[in-house]
Design an enzyme around this catalytic site. Structure first.
Site, PDB file in Angstrom:
ATOM      1  N   LEU A 128       0.823  -1.216   0.000  1.00 41.39           N
ATOM      2  CA  LEU A 128       0.000   0.000   0.000  1.00 41.39           C
ATOM      3  C   LEU A 128       0.856   1.263   0.000  1.00 41.39           C
ATOM      4  CD1 LEU A 128      -3.052  -0.445   2.394  1.00 41.39           C
ATOM      5  CD2 LEU A 128      -2.969  -0.543  -0.075  1.00 41.39           C
TER       6      LEU A 128
ATOM      7  N   ALA B  95      -6.147  -4.086   3.926  1.00 47.91           N
ATOM      8  CA  ALA B  95      -4.818  -3.880   4.507  1.00 47.91           C
ATOM      9  C   ALA B  95      -4.784  -2.589   5.312  1.00 47.91           C
ATOM     10  CB  ALA B  95      -3.767  -3.818   3.397  1.00 47.91           C
TER      11      ALA B  95
ATOM     12  N   SER C 201     -14.095   1.844   9.976  1.00 44.48           N
ATOM     13  CA  SER C 201     -14.115   1.298  11.337  1.00 44.48           C
ATOM     14  C   SER C 201     -14.970   2.122  12.294  1.00 44.48           C
ATOM     15  CB  SER C 201     -12.672   1.284  11.851  1.00 44.48           C
ATOM     16  OG  SER C 201     -12.644   1.114  13.243  1.00 44.48           O
TER      17      SER C 201
ATOM     18  N   GLU D 256     -14.043   2.836  15.053  1.00 44.71           N
ATOM     19  CA  GLU D 256     -13.117   3.746  15.757  1.00 44.71           C
ATOM     20  C   GLU D 256     -13.277   5.184  15.258  1.00 44.71           C
ATOM     21  OE1 GLU D 256     -10.477   3.305  18.330  1.00 44.71           O
ATOM     22  OE2 GLU D 256     -12.002   1.798  18.673  1.00 44.71           O
TER      23      GLU D 256
ATOM     24  N   TYR E 136      -5.027   6.072  14.618  1.00 45.39           N
ATOM     25  CA  TYR E 136      -5.687   5.056  13.774  1.00 45.39           C
ATOM     26  C   TYR E 136      -7.084   5.534  13.368  1.00 45.39           C
ATOM     27  CZ  TYR E 136      -8.325   0.833  12.607  1.00 45.39           C
ATOM     28  OH  TYR E 136      -9.143  -0.092  11.980  1.00 45.39           O
TER      29      TYR E 136
ATOM     30  N   PHE F  92      -5.109  -8.049  20.377  1.00 41.88           N
ATOM     31  CA  PHE F  92      -6.446  -7.475  20.562  1.00 41.88           C
ATOM     32  C   PHE F  92      -7.095  -8.121  21.789  1.00 41.88           C
ATOM     33  CE2 PHE F  92      -5.297  -7.084  16.137  1.00 41.88           C
ATOM     34  CZ  PHE F  92      -5.577  -5.753  15.873  1.00 41.88           C
TER      35      PHE F  92
ATOM     36  N   THR G 267      -9.983  -9.390  22.867  1.00 40.79           N
ATOM     37  CA  THR G 267     -10.732 -10.660  22.920  1.00 40.79           C
ATOM     38  C   THR G 267      -9.777 -11.852  22.884  1.00 40.79           C
ATOM     39  OG1 THR G 267     -10.972 -10.521  20.538  1.00 40.79           O
ATOM     40  CG2 THR G 267     -12.885  -9.847  21.875  1.00 40.79           C
TER      41      THR G 267
ATOM     42  N   GLY H 140      -5.730  -3.758  30.550  1.00 43.00           N
ATOM     43  CA  GLY H 140      -5.889  -2.309  30.772  1.00 43.00           C
ATOM     44  C   GLY H 140      -7.294  -2.000  31.278  1.00 43.00           C
TER      45      GLY H 140
ATOM     46  N   GLU I 208      -9.209   7.171  25.241  1.00 47.01           N
ATOM     47  CA  GLU I 208      -9.976   5.918  25.123  1.00 47.01           C
ATOM     48  C   GLU I 208     -11.274   6.158  24.357  1.00 47.01           C
ATOM     49  OE1 GLU I 208     -10.447   2.769  24.706  1.00 47.01           O
ATOM     50  OE2 GLU I 208      -9.891   1.993  26.685  1.00 47.01           O
TER      51      GLU I 208
HETATM   52  P1  NAP Z   1      -5.300  -7.498  10.556  1.00 46.14           P
HETATM   53  O1  NAP Z   1      -5.556  -8.897  10.990  1.00 46.14           O
HETATM   54  O2  NAP Z   1      -4.413  -6.615  11.358  1.00 46.14           O
HETATM   55  O3  NAP Z   1      -4.731  -7.566   9.052  1.00 46.14           O
HETATM   56  C1  NAP Z   1      -4.179  -6.438   8.422  1.00 46.14           C
HETATM   57  C2  NAP Z   1      -3.634  -6.858   7.065  1.00 46.14           C
HETATM   58  O4  NAP Z   1      -3.051  -5.706   6.426  1.00 46.14           O
HETATM   59  C3  NAP Z   1      -2.526  -7.917   7.118  1.00 46.14           C
HETATM   60  O5  NAP Z   1      -2.746  -8.819   6.066  1.00 46.14           O
HETATM   61  C4  NAP Z   1      -1.278  -7.083   6.857  1.00 46.14           C
HETATM   62  O6  NAP Z   1      -0.227  -7.814   6.280  1.00 46.14           O
HETATM   63  C5  NAP Z   1      -1.806  -6.075   5.866  1.00 46.14           C
HETATM   64  N1  NAP Z   1      -0.947  -4.902   5.686  1.00 46.14           N
HETATM   65  C6  NAP Z   1      -0.558  -4.030   6.630  1.00 46.14           C
HETATM   66  N2  NAP Z   1       0.191  -3.063   6.077  1.00 46.14           N
HETATM   67  C7  NAP Z   1       0.275  -3.330   4.749  1.00 46.14           C
HETATM   68  C8  NAP Z   1       0.926  -2.713   3.640  1.00 46.14           C
HETATM   69  N3  NAP Z   1       1.653  -1.603   3.784  1.00 46.14           N
HETATM   70  N4  NAP Z   1       0.788  -3.250   2.397  1.00 46.14           N
HETATM   71  C9  NAP Z   1       0.061  -4.384   2.235  1.00 46.14           C
HETATM   72  N5  NAP Z   1      -0.555  -5.032   3.249  1.00 46.14           N
HETATM   73  C10 NAP Z   1      -0.438  -4.516   4.485  1.00 46.14           C
HETATM   74  O7  NAP Z   1      -6.696  -6.724  10.376  1.00 46.14           O
HETATM   75  P2  NAP Z   1      -8.192  -7.309  10.317  1.00 46.14           P
HETATM   76  O8  NAP Z   1      -8.721  -7.426  11.700  1.00 46.14           O
HETATM   77  O9  NAP Z   1      -8.245  -8.433   9.384  1.00 46.14           O
HETATM   78  O10 NAP Z   1      -8.947  -6.037   9.688  1.00 46.14           O
HETATM   79  C11 NAP Z   1      -9.046  -5.864   8.276  1.00 46.14           C
HETATM   80  C12 NAP Z   1      -9.321  -4.408   7.970  1.00 46.14           C
HETATM   81  O11 NAP Z   1     -10.526  -3.992   8.595  1.00 46.14           O
HETATM   82  C13 NAP Z   1      -8.252  -3.423   8.482  1.00 46.14           C
HETATM   83  O12 NAP Z   1      -8.199  -2.358   7.553  1.00 46.14           O
HETATM   84  C14 NAP Z   1      -8.814  -2.921   9.795  1.00 46.14           C
HETATM   85  O13 NAP Z   1      -8.290  -1.658  10.092  1.00 46.14           O
HETATM   86  C15 NAP Z   1     -10.290  -2.889   9.454  1.00 46.14           C
HETATM   87  N6  NAP Z   1     -11.217  -3.073  10.574  1.00 46.14           N
HETATM   88  C16 NAP Z   1     -11.085  -4.134  11.396  1.00 46.14           C
HETATM   89  C17 NAP Z   1     -12.018  -4.340  12.413  1.00 46.14           C
HETATM   90  C18 NAP Z   1     -11.936  -5.528  13.337  1.00 46.14           C
HETATM   91  O14 NAP Z   1     -12.602  -5.513  14.369  1.00 46.14           O
HETATM   92  N7  NAP Z   1     -11.200  -6.567  12.967  1.00 46.14           N
HETATM   93  C19 NAP Z   1     -13.090  -3.440  12.553  1.00 46.14           C
HETATM   94  C20 NAP Z   1     -13.189  -2.366  11.679  1.00 46.14           C
HETATM   95  C21 NAP Z   1     -12.258  -2.200  10.670  1.00 46.14           C
HETATM   96  P3  NAP Z   1       0.884  -8.599   7.156  1.00 46.14           P
HETATM   97  O15 NAP Z   1       0.297  -9.960   7.401  1.00 46.14           O
HETATM   98  O16 NAP Z   1       2.056  -8.587   6.247  1.00 46.14           O
HETATM   99  O17 NAP Z   1       1.108  -7.815   8.420  1.00 46.14           O
HETATM  100  O1  F7E Z   2      -9.428  -3.003  22.389  1.00 49.29           O
HETATM  101  C1  F7E Z   2      -9.579  -2.374  26.033  1.00 49.29           C
HETATM  102  C2  F7E Z   2      -9.033  -1.258  25.146  1.00 49.29           C
HETATM  103  O2  F7E Z   2      -7.430  -3.552  20.996  1.00 49.29           O
HETATM  104  C3  F7E Z   2     -10.775  -3.045  22.780  1.00 49.29           C
HETATM  105  C4  F7E Z   2      -9.295  -3.031  15.929  1.00 49.29           C
HETATM  106  O3  F7E Z   2      -9.663  -4.145  15.153  1.00 49.29           O
HETATM  107  O4  F7E Z   2     -11.565  -2.691  16.626  1.00 49.29           O
HETATM  108  C5  F7E Z   2     -10.248  -2.888  17.099  1.00 49.29           C
HETATM  109  O5  F7E Z   2      -9.832  -1.776  17.892  1.00 49.29           O
HETATM  110  C6  F7E Z   2     -10.935  -2.377  24.136  1.00 49.29           C
HETATM  111  C7  F7E Z   2     -10.248  -1.008  24.258  1.00 49.29           C
HETATM  112  O6  F7E Z   2      -9.701  -3.208  19.908  1.00 49.29           O
HETATM  113  C8  F7E Z   2      -6.729  -4.368  27.038  1.00 49.29           C
HETATM  114  O7  F7E Z   2      -8.628  -0.145  25.940  1.00 49.29           O
HETATM  115  C9  F7E Z   2      -8.417  -3.412  28.011  1.00 49.29           C
HETATM  116  O8  F7E Z   2     -11.129  -0.117  24.902  1.00 49.29           O
HETATM  117  O9  F7E Z   2      -9.297  -5.246  21.173  1.00 49.29           O
HETATM  118  P1  F7E Z   2      -8.884  -3.829  21.108  1.00 49.29           P
HETATM  119  P2  F7E Z   2     -10.044  -1.705  19.472  1.00 49.29           P
HETATM  120  O10 F7E Z   2      -9.084  -0.725  19.989  1.00 49.29           O
HETATM  121  O11 F7E Z   2     -11.492  -1.486  19.774  1.00 49.29           O
HETATM  122  C10 F7E Z   2     -11.749  -1.536  15.793  1.00 49.29           C
HETATM  123  C11 F7E Z   2     -13.175  -1.516  15.337  1.00 49.29           C
HETATM  124  C12 F7E Z   2     -10.746  -1.441  14.694  1.00 49.29           C
HETATM  125  O12 F7E Z   2     -11.031  -0.906  13.646  1.00 49.29           O
HETATM  126  C13 F7E Z   2      -9.339  -1.790  15.041  1.00 49.29           C
HETATM  127  O13 F7E Z   2      -8.593  -2.071  13.867  1.00 49.29           O
HETATM  128  O14 F7E Z   2     -10.326  -3.195  25.136  1.00 49.29           O
HETATM  129  N1  F7E Z   2      -8.523  -3.169  26.675  1.00 49.29           N
HETATM  130  N2  F7E Z   2      -7.311  -4.139  28.254  1.00 49.29           N
HETATM  131  C14 F7E Z   2      -7.500  -3.754  26.052  1.00 49.29           C
HETATM  132  N3  F7E Z   2      -7.180  -3.811  24.733  1.00 49.29           N
HETATM  133  C15 F7E Z   2      -6.055  -4.502  24.398  1.00 49.29           C
HETATM  134  N4  F7E Z   2      -5.726  -4.587  23.088  1.00 49.29           N
HETATM  135  N5  F7E Z   2      -5.267  -5.100  25.336  1.00 49.29           N
HETATM  136  C16 F7E Z   2      -5.540  -5.065  26.675  1.00 49.29           C
HETATM  137  O15 F7E Z   2      -4.810  -5.604  27.508  1.00 49.29           O
END
Ligand code: NAP
Ligand code: F7E
Length: 330
Positions: A57, A79, A124, A126, A148, A187, A189, A210, A280
């Site tokens: 990217l 990505a 997202s 977020e 982010y 993350f 969960t 946290g 937060e």
């Molecule tokens: P993820 O497990 O962290 O996967 C991110 C992917 O992006 C990996 O395949 C990573 O490759 C790739 N990547 C990172 N930087 C890149 C670059 N410069 N060029 C090409 N590829 C790159 O994320 P996910 O949970 O599957 O989420 C997918 C998308 O949805 C993300 O955009 C995330 O921000 C968004 N999102 C996620 C959630 C959620 O709850 N999971 C919610 C809302 C939005 P590597 O394997 O090489 O690191």
């Molecule tokens: O945190 C709290 C933390 O890192 C959730 C990404 O997929 O979803 C994800 O972002 C909550 C937060 O996810 C710990 O402070 C407590 O309030 O699992 P998380 P996130 O920040 O919500 C969104 C939709 C995305 O788009 C993002 O890519 O949990 N928390 N204690 C903790 N979080 C982490 N990671 N670790 C702890 O020990």
């Protein structure tokens, strides 16, 4: 046969989406970035059925080249640098991947086939950050709370802008947190379910976390990738919130996970102030009614089922890989 390109195919969502598209009869192409060792843990079972292309990217011409070669009908931009805490440590890199990266991909689509390629952008919850409305829906104003979140707001609006400027079929899916046994271990969960499994098997004594009070709308990743696909099958491009409509605190998550193995979480969980974020997002709860009505989408996996599924997947993984003599059941 329809062709789709997935950026981020090695990630959690990329692996589920690749499975879904294969089951729908697509030819699936995944973009992977170059690294000195392969990182195909989540797609190992698919590598003989999908085609991988090296691109990044951060590199415009590499994206254009892949699209020229494949000539897909659909592109899913998954990505990103997706871990929120890292975005404070590496804010510029996060902007380059998660924000400007979207423009690079949209530009590649615009140059190669702006009328023929449909684009899904992974936006997202977020972006809602310090929420301005409860529950959050498509019209809720954004107030991101991390680099982010700010980067995702940019990605959302540039997607809308390419749709409005060039008439391209670009959609932004505003997805709330979605999880699975393939979730990265940083993350919350997966950190909890992995920690519970280790404690149950005597491989760890405590779990450091946290903020236990923050609340999230957690769903199952397998359900959410179906919504991504449905968004690209509509007559007209539009943006959708994808969520369960339920919220739970981190404390409830912890309690549910320890209950699955019959342990009292209070004996094992340590609250660590070092893990509190600079800013937060306290509460997220989405309103998926538009997606339910227009796309016919509905989440299938409930919160307790999701937690249970993740705890047992982690338990089984350790039972498979750690010799019995090293375990001391709690
Ligand atoms: P993820 O497990 O962290 O996967 C991110 C992917 O992006 C990996 O395949 C990573 O490759 C790739 N990547 C990172 N930087 C890149 C670059 N410069 N060029 C090409 N590829 C790159 O994320 P996910 O949970 O599957 O989420 C997918 C998308 O949805 C993300 O955009 C995330 O921000 C968004 N999102 C996620 C959630 C959620 O709850 N999971 C919610 C809302 C939005 P590597 O394997 O090489 O690191
Ligand atoms: O945190 C709290 C933390 O890192 C959730 C990404 O997929 O979803 C994800 O972002 C909550 C937060 O996810 C710990 O402070 C407590 O309030 O699992 P998380 P996130 O920040 O919500 C969104 C939709 C995305 O788009 C993002 O890519 O949990 N928390 N204690 C903790 N979080 C982490 N990671 N670790 C702890 O020990």
């Amino acid at each position: 046969m329809k062709k789709a390109v997935i950026t981020g195919v090695t990630g959690q969502d990329g692996s589920y989406l690749a499975e879904l598209l294969l089951s729908e009869g697509y030819q699936v192409h995944g973009i992977v970035r170059r690294s000195s060792t392969e990182n195909f843990e989540r797609i190992g079972h698919l590598t003989d059925r999908i085609t991988l292309h090296q691109a990044d990217l951060l590199d415009q011409s590499s994206l254009t080249t892949v699209l020229e070669e494949v000539r897909p009908q659909e592109v899913y931009n998954l990505a990103a640098q997706s871990f929120v805490p890292t975005s404070w440590k590496q804010p510029v890199l996060t902007t380059e991947f998660t924000a400007t990266g979207v423009t690079r991909l949209l530009e590649a689509v615009r140059q190669v086939d702006p009328k023929g390629i449909r684009v899904y952008q992974a936006s997202s919850s977020e972006m809602f950050g310090k929420v301005q409305e409860v529950p959050q829906r498509e019209q809720t104003p954004f107030y991101p709370r991390s680099p982010y979140g700010v980067a995702k707001v940019y990605g959302h609006w540039i997607t809308v802008n390419y749709r409005e400027s060039y008439g391209m079929y670009c959609v932004s899916g505003i997805l709330f947190n979605h999880e699975s046994e393939r979730r990265g271990k940083e993350f919350v969960t997966r950190k909890v379910t992995d920690g519970v499994a280790k404690i149950k098997l005597g491989l760890a004594r405590e779990l450091r976390l946290g903020n236990l009070d923050s609340k999230r709308d957690w769903g199952f990743a397998g359900d959410y990738v179906r919504a991504m696909w449905l968004m690209l099958q509509q007559e007209a491009p539009d943006d959708y919130v994808i969520a369960t409509g339920e919220t739970h605190s981190v404390r409830e998550l912890v309690q549910n996970a320890f209950d699955c193995v019959g342990l009292d979480w209070k004996k094992y969980v340590v609250e660590d102030p070092a893990m509190i974020r600079p800013a937060e997002v306290d509460l997220l709860i989405g309103d998926p009614s538009k997606a339910m009505k227009v796309l016919g989408w509905k989440p299938q996996v409930t919160f307790p089922e999701l937690v249970r599924r993740m705890v047992f997947a982690d338990l089984q993984r350790y039972q498979r890989t750690v010799p019995v003599e090293t375990r001391k059941a709690a």
